[in-house]
Design a protein around this motif. Sequence first.
Motif, PDB file in Angstrom:
ATOM      1  N   TYR A 109       0.997  -1.075   0.445  1.00 12.94           N
ATOM      2  CA  TYR A 109       0.256   0.271  -0.187  1.00 12.94           C
ATOM      3  C   TYR A 109       1.023   0.940   0.032  1.00 12.94           C
ATOM      4  N   ASP A 110       2.086   1.076   0.863  1.00 15.49           N
ATOM      5  CA  ASP A 110       3.077   2.474   1.040  1.00 15.49           C
ATOM      6  C   ASP A 110       3.214   2.328  -0.446  1.00 15.49           C
ATOM      7  N   VAL A 111       3.972   1.544  -1.300  1.00 17.92           N
ATOM      8  CA  VAL A 111       4.632   2.055  -2.161  1.00 17.92           C
ATOM      9  C   VAL A 111       3.602   2.567  -3.158  1.00 17.92           C
ATOM     10  N   LEU A 112       2.233   1.978  -3.291  1.00 19.34           N
ATOM     11  CA  LEU A 112       1.314   2.551  -4.420  1.00 19.34           C
ATOM     12  C   LEU A 112       1.116   4.141  -4.065  1.00 19.34           C
ATOM     13  N   ALA A 113       1.112   4.116  -3.088  1.00 15.47           N
ATOM     14  CA  ALA A 113       0.830   5.581  -2.723  1.00 15.47           C
ATOM     15  C   ALA A 113       1.945   6.256  -2.817  1.00 15.47           C
ATOM     16  N   ALA A 114       2.825   6.101  -2.673  1.00 10.86           N
ATOM     17  CA  ALA A 114       4.544   7.132  -2.827  1.00 10.86           C
ATOM     18  C   ALA A 114       3.963   7.411  -4.355  1.00 10.86           C
ATOM     19  N   ARG A 115       3.709   6.427  -4.627  1.00 12.14           N
ATOM     20  CA  ARG A 115       4.172   6.490  -6.410  1.00 12.14           C
ATOM     21  C   ARG A 115       2.906   7.182  -7.515  1.00 12.14           C
ATOM     22  N   LEU A 116       1.512   7.242  -7.152  1.00  9.44           N
ATOM     23  CA  LEU A 116       0.492   8.277  -7.222  1.00  9.44           C
ATOM     24  C   LEU A 116       1.095   9.092  -7.028  1.00  9.44           C
ATOM     25  N   LEU A 117       0.109   9.923  -8.272  1.00  8.81           N
ATOM     26  CA  LEU A 117       0.340  11.687  -8.156  1.00  8.81           C
ATOM     27  C   LEU A 117      -1.225  12.410  -7.298  1.00  8.81           C
ATOM     28  N   ALA A 118      -0.396  12.903  -7.496  1.00  6.05           N
ATOM     29  CA  ALA A 118      -2.189  13.986  -6.516  1.00  6.05           C
ATOM     30  C   ALA A 118      -3.596  14.375  -7.064  1.00  6.05           C
ATOM     31  N   VAL A 119      -2.925  14.510  -8.566  1.00  2.00           N
ATOM     32  CA  VAL A 119      -3.939  14.657  -9.905  1.00  2.00           C
ATOM     33  C   VAL A 119      -3.254  14.598 -10.856  1.00  2.00           C
ATOM     34  N   PRO A 120      -3.768  13.741 -12.334  1.00  2.00           N
ATOM     35  CA  PRO A 120      -3.476  13.236 -13.004  1.00  2.00           C
ATOM     36  C   PRO A 120      -2.209  14.411 -14.064  1.00  2.00           C
ATOM     37  N   ARG A 121      -2.145  13.839 -14.996  1.00  2.00           N
ATOM     38  CA  ARG A 121      -1.414  14.768 -15.304  1.00  2.00           C
ATOM     39  C   ARG A 121      -2.030  15.407 -17.090  1.00  2.00           C
ATOM     40  N   THR A 122      -2.291  16.762 -17.402  1.00  2.00           N
ATOM     41  CA  THR A 122      -3.066  16.804 -17.951  1.00  2.00           C
ATOM     42  C   THR A 122      -2.955  15.470 -19.402  1.00  2.00           C
ATOM     43  N   SER A 123      -1.981  15.325 -20.283  1.00  2.00           N
ATOM     44  CA  SER A 123      -1.361  14.812 -21.388  1.00  2.00           C
ATOM     45  C   SER A 123      -0.280  12.191 -20.640  1.00  2.00           C
ATOM     46  N   GLN A 124      -0.132  12.390 -21.046  1.00  2.00           N
ATOM     47  CA  GLN A 124       0.716  10.956 -21.315  1.00  2.00           C
ATOM     48  C   GLN A 124       2.187  12.300 -21.228  1.00  2.00           C
ATOM     49  N   LYS A 125       1.828  13.128 -22.364  1.00  2.00           N
ATOM     50  CA  LYS A 125       3.105  13.557 -22.422  1.00  2.00           C
ATOM     51  C   LYS A 125       4.083  14.739 -21.461  1.00  2.00           C
ATOM     52  N   ASP A 126       3.341  15.175 -20.751  1.00  4.25           N
ATOM     53  CA  ASP A 126       3.789  15.820 -19.466  1.00  4.25           C
ATOM     54  C   ASP A 126       5.058  15.091 -18.405  1.00  4.25           C
TER      55      ASP A 126
END
Length: 126
Positions: A109-126
Motif C-alpha cells: 500500500y505504501d509503495v502505491l501511495a508513494a507513486r500515485l500523483l495528487a492529480v493526473p497529468r493533462t497529457s501522457q506527454k507531460d
Amino acid sequence: MSDPARLKIKIQIHSGDEIAMGPGKADLLDAIRQHGSISAAGRAMSMSYRRAWLLVDVMNRCWDAPLVQTAPGRAATSGARLTELGEAVLAHYRALQDSIAQATRGPDYDVLAARLLAVPRTSQKD
C-alpha cells in the motif's frame, strides 16, 4: 510523495453484471435497519425513494434469498427490515471491509501511495 489516505480500495461483489453488494448498498442496508423503511433510509442518504428501491431490488435479486423484507401499507407492521440473510451479508461485508482496511497498513500500500500523483497529468506527454 502523495498522501496515502487518497488510495481507496472498495469491495464490490458481483452477481452476473449486477453489483450485488458494495459500499453504498451496505450503507443503505444500515439505513434501512436504522429507519425501518426504504423511503426513510433513502431520505437519510439524500437519495430518492426510487433509487433506494432499485438498489434494494438488485440486492434482493442477486442473493439466494432477499436481504430486505418489505410490508406495504400504514399499519404498525409496514415498512422494511433486514432479513436474517440481510443481517448476515451485511455483517460479513463489513468484516471484509475491516480486513481490507487492515491490509492497507503495509509496504505494498505504501509503495502505491508513494507513486500515485495528487492529480493526473493533462497529457501522457507531460
